[in-house]
Scaffold this active site. Sequence first.
Site, PDB file in Angstrom:
ATOM      1  N   SER A  29      63.181  37.977  25.337  1.00  0.00           N
ATOM      2  CA  SER A  29      62.460  37.665  26.577  1.00  0.00           C
ATOM      3  C   SER A  29      61.269  36.729  26.357  1.00  0.00           C
ATOM      4  O   SER A  29      60.791  36.123  27.313  1.00  0.00           O
ATOM      5  CB  SER A  29      61.961  38.952  27.245  1.00  0.00           C
ATOM      6  OG  SER A  29      61.158  39.680  26.333  1.00  0.00           O
TER       7      SER A  29
ATOM      8  N   ASP B 115      52.937  42.243  32.152  1.00  0.00           N
ATOM      9  CA  ASP B 115      53.591  43.446  32.676  1.00  0.00           C
ATOM     10  C   ASP B 115      53.636  44.595  31.670  1.00  0.00           C
ATOM     11  O   ASP B 115      54.405  45.525  31.828  1.00  0.00           O
ATOM     12  CB  ASP B 115      55.016  43.095  33.122  1.00  0.00           C
ATOM     13  CG  ASP B 115      55.834  42.521  31.969  1.00  0.00           C
ATOM     14  OD1 ASP B 115      55.309  42.455  30.841  1.00  0.00           O
ATOM     15  OD2 ASP B 115      57.002  42.151  32.193  1.00  0.00           O
TER      16      ASP B 115
ATOM     17  N   HIS C 187      55.198  41.562  28.288  1.00  0.00           N
ATOM     18  CA  HIS C 187      55.225  40.095  28.179  1.00  0.00           C
ATOM     19  C   HIS C 187      53.877  39.484  28.511  1.00  0.00           C
ATOM     20  O   HIS C 187      53.082  40.087  29.229  1.00  0.00           O
ATOM     21  CB  HIS C 187      56.310  39.550  29.117  1.00  0.00           C
ATOM     22  CG  HIS C 187      57.630  40.232  28.929  1.00  0.00           C
ATOM     23  ND1 HIS C 187      58.063  41.242  29.748  1.00  0.00           N
ATOM     24  CD2 HIS C 187      58.581  40.070  27.985  1.00  0.00           C
ATOM     25  CE1 HIS C 187      59.248  41.679  29.327  1.00  0.00           C
ATOM     26  NE2 HIS C 187      59.580  40.985  28.252  1.00  0.00           N
TER      27      HIS C 187
END
Length: 380
Positions: free
Chosen positions: A37, A342, A345
């Site tokens: 990610s 979050d 990230h």
Amino acid sequence: MAAKICILQIFTLISFLLPVTYSIEFKFPAIFNFGDSNSDTGNLIAAGIESLDPPNGQTYFQKPSGRYSDGRLVIDFLMDAMKLPFLNAYLDSIGLPSFQKGCNFAAAGSTIHQATPTSVCPFSFDIQVNQFLHFKARVVELLAKGKRLDKYIPAVDYFSKGLYTFDIGQNDLAGAFYSKTIDQVLASIPKILEEFETGLRRLYDEGARNFWIHNTGPLGCLAQNVAKFGTDLSMLDELGCVSGHNQAAKLFNLQLHALCKKLQGDYTDSNITYVDIYTIKYSLIANYSRYGFEQPIMACCGVGGAPLNYNSGISCGQTKVINGTSVTAKACSDSTEYVNWDGIHYTEAANQYVSTQILTGKYSDPPFADKMPFLLDLKF
Ligand SMILES: *[C@@H]1O[C@H](CO)[C@@H](O)[C@H](O)[C@H]1NC(C)=O
Ligand SMILES: *[C@@H]1O[C@H](CO)[C@@H](O)[C@H](O)[C@H]1NC(C)=O
Ligand SMILES: *[C@@H]1O[C@H](CO)[C@@H](O)[C@H](O)[C@H]1NC(C)=O
């Protein structure tokens, strides 16, 4: 003679003042990216495995963009610096996206270690390499048929001249801590890196020659890990990060660095650049206020408030009923004050900071000098 000595003295002075660097011009025609990610620009979402709700994407794209952030990722800023368009995700194929300048195989949640039926994400590194092989074979086949697809697919020589970027391994370590002791996690690192090496060698065999490998960040500083593994103060370091997780990241990075050196020795016709993301991110978290941030660890988008504003049951943008009350994970009022978006990230602001640090070249091995054109001309 006198003039020569003088020039030599000037050169000596310059070499004394400047670290030894090699210059990089960023003239890569295309980028092929692999990872999790940290650099996924839409694969996991296009695959339909997860969805992202607003406020994800709010800062730059004004809507969720397949990226786990409020805006751009490090890879987006690097593409900008290389004067290339944002990378399209391999699986996000509807609407004629162009893959002419590269393709992104990174998928959120992915690991280096082969995915198992219980993995969060099926697109582990070996699968991403398989996808690349399929992509390349298709491109070669289509190019052979004629030129009408030139705008959408890379030229054949882009595969050897392009830059292959990697940012993967964080989930192998973070995931392992849920079922293993720290000693078991540390002991598993050589095996993980063996699998990484296998994938890199497969890419080399397919013609890849320029490798840019990010090491893994201080995962012990992510609110997700602090919430789960930092419940006892003795588990935390002076910044409030989980020591065991960061210890694993550092050992992984040490061995990854050694792997890069080994490959550089084996592949003398290649550029293999190791980039120390850990040091960049850890310094940011340690000295956050100097870089304009106010919150180094607490999530911007989450629930629960200080100190972490994180609840593993409610991801950014989601609403759930907890104890009879409806709760929504909303964004903070100014994401540029936060390093973390979050709980897992980074915010766009932090990603931008990280990319400017990468581009100084100081955190790379071999180091490089970006935008120092006078160095290009120094030939001894
Ligand atoms: C390595 O990088 C340098 C500088 O970007 C470039 O000139 C050279 O062609 C690269 N080598 C290979 C094998 O692509
Ligand atoms: C933070 O800044 C101080 C002062 O410049 C420096 O000594 C220290 O090494 C920095 N911390 C990190 C982790 O980079
Ligand atoms: C829900 O209520 C229980 C009992 O009062 C409490 O222990 C728990 O922490 C609450 N959960 C949350 C997420 O607030």
